[in-house]
Design a protein around this motif. Structure first.
Motif, PDB file in Angstrom:
ATOM      1  N   LEU A  59       0.908  -1.172   0.047  1.00 46.11           N
ATOM      2  CA  LEU A  59       0.004  -0.036  -0.085  1.00 46.11           C
ATOM      3  C   LEU A  59       0.912   1.042   0.046  1.00 46.11           C
ATOM      4  O   LEU A  59       0.346   2.487  -0.225  1.00 46.11           O
ATOM      5  N   VAL A  60       2.122   1.116   0.131  1.00 46.75           N
ATOM      6  CA  VAL A  60       3.213   2.236   0.289  1.00 46.75           C
ATOM      7  C   VAL A  60       3.954   2.311  -0.971  1.00 46.75           C
ATOM      8  O   VAL A  60       4.413   1.296  -1.233  1.00 46.75           O
ATOM      9  N   PRO A  61       4.193   3.584  -1.586  1.00 45.80           N
ATOM     10  CA  PRO A  61       5.159   3.518  -2.606  1.00 45.80           C
ATOM     11  C   PRO A  61       6.490   2.766  -2.408  1.00 45.80           C
ATOM     12  O   PRO A  61       6.992   2.644  -1.141  1.00 45.80           O
ATOM     13  N   LEU A  62       7.046   2.369  -3.397  1.00 50.71           N
ATOM     14  CA  LEU A  62       8.498   1.605  -3.254  1.00 50.71           C
ATOM     15  C   LEU A  62       9.256   2.438  -2.655  1.00 50.71           C
ATOM     16  O   LEU A  62      10.230   2.071  -1.815  1.00 50.71           O
ATOM     17  N   LYS A  63       9.411   3.730  -2.853  1.00 49.17           N
ATOM     18  CA  LYS A  63      10.466   4.729  -2.497  1.00 49.17           C
ATOM     19  C   LYS A  63      10.589   4.684  -0.956  1.00 49.17           C
ATOM     20  O   LYS A  63      11.330   4.618  -0.270  1.00 49.17           O
ATOM     21  N   ILE A  64       9.078   4.787  -0.556  1.00 49.11           N
ATOM     22  CA  ILE A  64       9.104   4.784   0.843  1.00 49.11           C
ATOM     23  C   ILE A  64       9.193   3.297   1.415  1.00 49.11           C
ATOM     24  O   ILE A  64      10.190   3.425   2.594  1.00 49.11           O
ATOM     25  N   ASN A  65       9.319   2.328   0.923  1.00 46.63           N
ATOM     26  CA  ASN A  65       9.545   0.842   1.537  1.00 46.63           C
ATOM     27  C   ASN A  65      10.914   0.682   1.442  1.00 46.63           C
ATOM     28  O   ASN A  65      11.651   0.379   2.591  1.00 46.63           O
ATOM     29  N   VAL A  66      11.862   1.397   0.449  1.00 49.65           N
ATOM     30  CA  VAL A  66      13.064   1.219   0.538  1.00 49.65           C
ATOM     31  C   VAL A  66      13.848   2.256   1.769  1.00 49.65           C
ATOM     32  O   VAL A  66      14.791   1.690   2.527  1.00 49.65           O
ATOM     33  N   PHE A  67      13.015   3.567   1.689  1.00 46.82           N
ATOM     34  CA  PHE A  67      13.817   4.435   2.641  1.00 46.82           C
ATOM     35  C   PHE A  67      13.565   3.693   4.004  1.00 46.82           C
ATOM     36  O   PHE A  67      14.512   3.937   4.941  1.00 46.82           O
ATOM     37  N   VAL A  68      12.370   3.130   4.435  1.00 43.89           N
ATOM     38  CA  VAL A  68      12.157   2.494   5.668  1.00 43.89           C
ATOM     39  C   VAL A  68      13.107   1.437   5.845  1.00 43.89           C
ATOM     40  O   VAL A  68      13.768   1.409   6.980  1.00 43.89           O
ATOM     41  N   CYS A  69      13.181   0.433   4.983  1.00 43.05           N
ATOM     42  CA  CYS A  69      14.280  -0.429   5.029  1.00 43.05           C
ATOM     43  C   CYS A  69      15.640  -0.003   5.381  1.00 43.05           C
ATOM     44  O   CYS A  69      16.375  -0.454   6.051  1.00 43.05           O
ATOM     45  N   ARG A  70      16.223   1.057   4.652  1.00 42.10           N
ATOM     46  CA  ARG A  70      17.256   1.380   4.706  1.00 42.10           C
ATOM     47  C   ARG A  70      17.628   1.959   5.904  1.00 42.10           C
ATOM     48  O   ARG A  70      18.611   2.308   6.758  1.00 42.10           O
ATOM     49  N   MET A  71      16.603   2.878   6.330  1.00 41.95           N
ATOM     50  CA  MET A  71      16.633   3.556   7.763  1.00 41.95           C
ATOM     51  C   MET A  71      16.778   2.168   8.874  1.00 41.95           C
ATOM     52  O   MET A  71      17.449   2.599   9.767  1.00 41.95           O
ATOM     53  N   ALA A  72      15.990   1.520   8.965  1.00 42.22           N
ATOM     54  CA  ALA A  72      16.144   0.322   9.936  1.00 42.22           C
ATOM     55  C   ALA A  72      17.399  -0.247   9.981  1.00 42.22           C
ATOM     56  O   ALA A  72      17.835  -0.682  10.939  1.00 42.22           O
ATOM     57  N   LEU A  73      18.283  -0.427   8.903  1.00 40.31           N
ATOM     58  CA  LEU A  73      19.361  -0.980   8.908  1.00 40.31           C
ATOM     59  C   LEU A  73      20.604  -0.011   8.820  1.00 40.31           C
ATOM     60  O   LEU A  73      21.807  -0.130   8.791  1.00 40.31           O
ATOM     61  N   ASN A  74      20.148   1.219   9.161  1.00 38.29           N
ATOM     62  CA  ASN A  74      21.076   2.150   9.587  1.00 38.29           C
ATOM     63  C   ASN A  74      22.030   2.586   8.183  1.00 38.29           C
ATOM     64  O   ASN A  74      23.199   2.596   8.446  1.00 38.29           O
ATOM     65  N   ARG A  75      21.273   2.493   7.043  1.00 37.45           N
ATOM     66  CA  ARG A  75      21.958   2.755   5.843  1.00 37.45           C
ATOM     67  C   ARG A  75      21.910   3.894   5.084  1.00 37.45           C
ATOM     68  O   ARG A  75      22.318   4.164   3.811  1.00 37.45           O
ATOM     69  N   LEU A  76      21.034   5.028   5.748  1.00 36.74           N
ATOM     70  CA  LEU A  76      20.753   6.373   5.194  1.00 36.74           C
ATOM     71  C   LEU A  76      21.977   7.116   5.291  1.00 36.74           C
ATOM     72  O   LEU A  76      22.975   7.031   6.343  1.00 36.74           O
ATOM     73  N   PRO A  77      22.275   8.210   4.267  1.00 38.97           N
ATOM     74  CA  PRO A  77      23.521   8.747   4.249  1.00 38.97           C
ATOM     75  C   PRO A  77      23.690   9.964   5.391  1.00 38.97           C
ATOM     76  O   PRO A  77      23.644  11.174   5.103  1.00 38.97           O
ATOM     77  N   SER A  78      23.530   9.580   6.700  1.00 38.73           N
ATOM     78  CA  SER A  78      23.800  10.837   7.677  1.00 38.73           C
ATOM     79  C   SER A  78      25.142  11.118   7.804  1.00 38.73           C
ATOM     80  O   SER A  78      26.058  10.304   7.212  1.00 38.73           O
ATOM     81  N   ARG A  79      25.360  12.134   8.258  1.00 43.89           N
ATOM     82  CA  ARG A  79      26.923  12.639   8.446  1.00 43.89           C
ATOM     83  C   ARG A  79      27.711  11.870   9.253  1.00 43.89           C
ATOM     84  O   ARG A  79      28.883  11.388   8.837  1.00 43.89           O
TER      85      ARG A  79
END
Length: 125
Positions: A59-79
């Protein structure tokens, strides 16, 4: 032993048949590709250190699914993440509040500026 002799010895036990070649998927018993088996294989082999299954919400767009998955795995590009991967970052402080280091948890949940923005997006005052 010559290379040709070694090759002959190695291939001497191979029997060729007249059956045409075909693809066979090694992750399933019947040899047919299956998305579910592939996802389970990825969970078991590629992501063994996580307890988060890769189940997508349709029910959620693919971009949101990928974002949440990357967030949960701590794979987002924070500083902090970029710095830990060897990318030179002049300052790892939060660009919004400059009060704490810029981690995923801080930017999305504990940064006061980000919290105020989330409240405004939600319609709260």
């Amino acid at each position: 032993m010559a290379i040709l002799d070694k090759l002959t010895a190695e291939t001497g036990q191979i029997t060729l048949t007249k059956v045409p070649d075909s693809w066979c998927w090694g992750l399933s018993i019947d040899g047919v590709f299956n998305v579910n088996q592939t996802r389970k294989h990825i969970d078991a082999v590629v992501l063994p250190n996580t307890c988060i299954p890769t189940i997508w919400c349709k029910l959620v767009p693919l971009k949101i699914n990928v974002f949440v998955c990357r967030m949960a795995l701590n794979r987002l590009p924070s500083r902090v993440n970029l710095s830990s991967r060897g990318i030179e970052i002049q300052d790892i402080g939060c660009a919004l509040c400059d009060w704490n280091v810029e981690t995923i948890d801080h930017v999305l949940f504990s940064c006061q500026v980000a919290s105020d923005m989330w409240r405004k997006l939600a319609g709260d005052k």
